[in-house]
Design a protein around this motif. Structure first.
Motif, short mmCIF file in Angstrom:
data_model
loop_
_atom_site.label_atom_id
_atom_site.label_comp_id
_atom_site.label_asym_id
_atom_site.label_seq_id
_atom_site.Cartn_x
_atom_site.Cartn_y
_atom_site.Cartn_z
N SER A 1 -8.58 43.86 -80.02
CA SER A 1 -8.95 42.99 -80.98
C SER A 1 -9.98 41.54 -80.10
N HIS A 2 -10.27 41.89 -78.83
CA HIS A 2 -9.85 40.39 -78.29
C HIS A 2 -9.42 39.11 -78.40
N ASP A 3 -8.44 39.46 -78.39
CA ASP A 3 -7.79 38.09 -78.53
C ASP A 3 -7.01 38.50 -76.21
N PHE A 4 -8.29 37.10 -75.71
CA PHE A 4 -8.18 36.85 -74.66
C PHE A 4 -6.46 36.06 -74.48
N ALA A 5 -6.41 35.51 -75.01
CA ALA A 5 -4.94 34.50 -74.60
C ALA A 5 -3.89 35.36 -74.13
N THR A 6 -3.52 36.59 -75.55
CA THR A 6 -2.47 37.28 -75.73
C THR A 6 -3.02 38.28 -73.88
N VAL A 7 -3.60 38.77 -73.89
CA VAL A 7 -3.73 39.57 -72.35
C VAL A 7 -3.65 38.48 -71.08
N ASP A 8 -3.90 37.49 -71.41
CA ASP A 8 -4.09 36.87 -70.65
C ASP A 8 -2.11 36.52 -69.83
N ALA A 9 -1.79 36.63 -71.02
CA ALA A 9 -0.67 36.02 -71.10
C ALA A 9 0.53 37.13 -70.17
N SER A 10 -0.26 38.62 -70.96
CA SER A 10 0.62 39.51 -70.68
C SER A 10 0.20 40.26 -68.81
N LEU A 11 -0.74 40.16 -67.96
CA LEU A 11 -0.90 40.15 -66.60
C LEU A 11 -0.46 38.76 -65.92
N GLY A 12 -0.27 39.62 -64.30
CA GLY A 12 0.47 39.05 -63.65
C GLY A 12 -0.62 38.46 -62.57
N ASP A 13 -0.35 37.69 -61.70
CA ASP A 13 -1.51 37.02 -60.95
C ASP A 13 -1.72 37.87 -59.66
N GLU A 14 -0.73 38.61 -58.95
CA GLU A 14 -1.01 39.51 -58.67
C GLU A 14 -1.64 41.36 -59.06
N LEU A 15 -2.18 41.67 -60.24
CA LEU A 15 -2.39 42.51 -60.49
C LEU A 15 -3.29 43.46 -60.36
N VAL A 16 -3.12 45.06 -60.02
CA VAL A 16 -4.24 45.31 -59.14
C VAL A 16 -4.48 46.44 -60.65
N TYR A 17 -5.48 46.67 -61.20
CA TYR A 17 -5.91 47.49 -62.52
C TYR A 17 -6.59 48.81 -61.75
N CYS A 18 -5.90 49.60 -61.97
CA CYS A 18 -6.98 50.86 -61.62
C CYS A 18 -7.26 52.26 -61.99
N HIS A 19 -9.13 51.94 -62.88
CA HIS A 19 -9.45 52.86 -63.66
C HIS A 19 -9.63 54.23 -63.12
N ALA A 20 -9.73 54.86 -64.44
CA ALA A 20 -10.04 56.72 -64.10
C ALA A 20 -11.43 56.83 -63.22
N ASN A 21 -11.75 56.12 -63.41
CA ASN A 21 -13.23 55.50 -62.31
C ASN A 21 -12.76 55.69 -61.24
N GLY A 22 -11.99 55.04 -60.87
CA GLY A 22 -11.78 54.84 -59.59
C GLY A 22 -12.15 53.39 -59.24
N ARG A 23 -12.11 52.27 -59.84
CA ARG A 23 -12.26 50.76 -60.16
C ARG A 23 -11.63 50.63 -59.74
N ARG A 24 -11.18 49.28 -58.87
CA ARG A 24 -9.88 48.76 -59.44
C ARG A 24 -10.43 47.31 -59.08
N GLU A 25 -9.54 46.85 -59.51
CA GLU A 25 -9.46 45.50 -60.01
C GLU A 25 -8.56 44.37 -60.40
N THR A 26 -8.52 43.29 -60.14
CA THR A 26 -7.65 42.29 -60.17
C THR A 26 -7.70 42.11 -61.59
N ARG A 27 -6.85 40.65 -61.33
CA ARG A 27 -6.39 40.13 -62.08
C ARG A 27 -7.60 39.22 -62.71
N GLY A 28 -7.97 38.71 -63.16
CA GLY A 28 -9.56 37.96 -62.92
C GLY A 28 -10.59 38.90 -62.73
N ASP A 29 -10.56 40.36 -62.56
CA ASP A 29 -12.00 41.06 -62.84
C ASP A 29 -12.02 41.83 -64.03
N HIS A 30 -9.92 41.93 -65.03
CA HIS A 30 -9.66 42.84 -65.38
C HIS A 30 -10.39 41.92 -66.87
#
Length: 153
Positions: free
Chosen positions: A53-82
């Protein structure tokens, strides 16, 4: 011990905060229940819905500062990247349907493993995911996410 003597000992201790009163015990029970498997599932479902739904405030609150988010294609993102990829439309989640989800809570750490059917932009894919969550400030935050693509059935 007589009832009067019991009251004479317990009432002053309760008033002094040495013995938890009913409201304190109720809050403690709620806090303990609030970070169980059911609350982790609810948090993850809200995170999925917020991405769609593009509720970025909820997404933002759901993520820890140290987030490492790895996608199926191997791309690795930080919290800010995601967050940036969601905001600029690079990631356009349109559907996220979990199945076979297994959730565990180990103190203030929770894990969620599931299979997802996702529509990202025009592409539909299936993946196995593993999320690691930390309980902080009365809520779950995603700190690690790993996506592995599943072959088409």
């Amino acid at each position: 011990m007589t009832r009067h003597a019991f009251r004479a000992l317990i009432l002053p201790a309760a008033l002094a905060g040495m013995i938890p009163t009913a409201p304190v015990l109720a809050r403690a029970a709620h806090a303990a229940a609030a970070h169980d498997e059911a609350s982790l599932i609810a948090t993850e479902d809200a995170f999925f819905a917020a991405q769609i739904s593009h509720d970025f405030a909820t997404v933002d609150a759901s993520l820890g500062d140290e987030l490492v988010y790895c996608h199926a294609n191997g791309r690795r993102e930080t919290r800010g990247d995601h967050l940036a990829a969601l905001r600029d439309g690079h990631l356009d989640y349109r559907r996220i349907d979990p199945s076979d989800r297994v959730v565990h809570v180990y103190g203030d750490v929770g894990t969620s493993r599931a299979n997802l059917t996702m529509q990202v932009g025009e592409r539909t894919m299936k993946a196995s995911v593993l999320g690691v969550y930390a309980w902080r400030d009365g809520r779950w935050q995603l700190v690690s996410w790993q996506t592995t693509p599943l072959p088409d059935a």
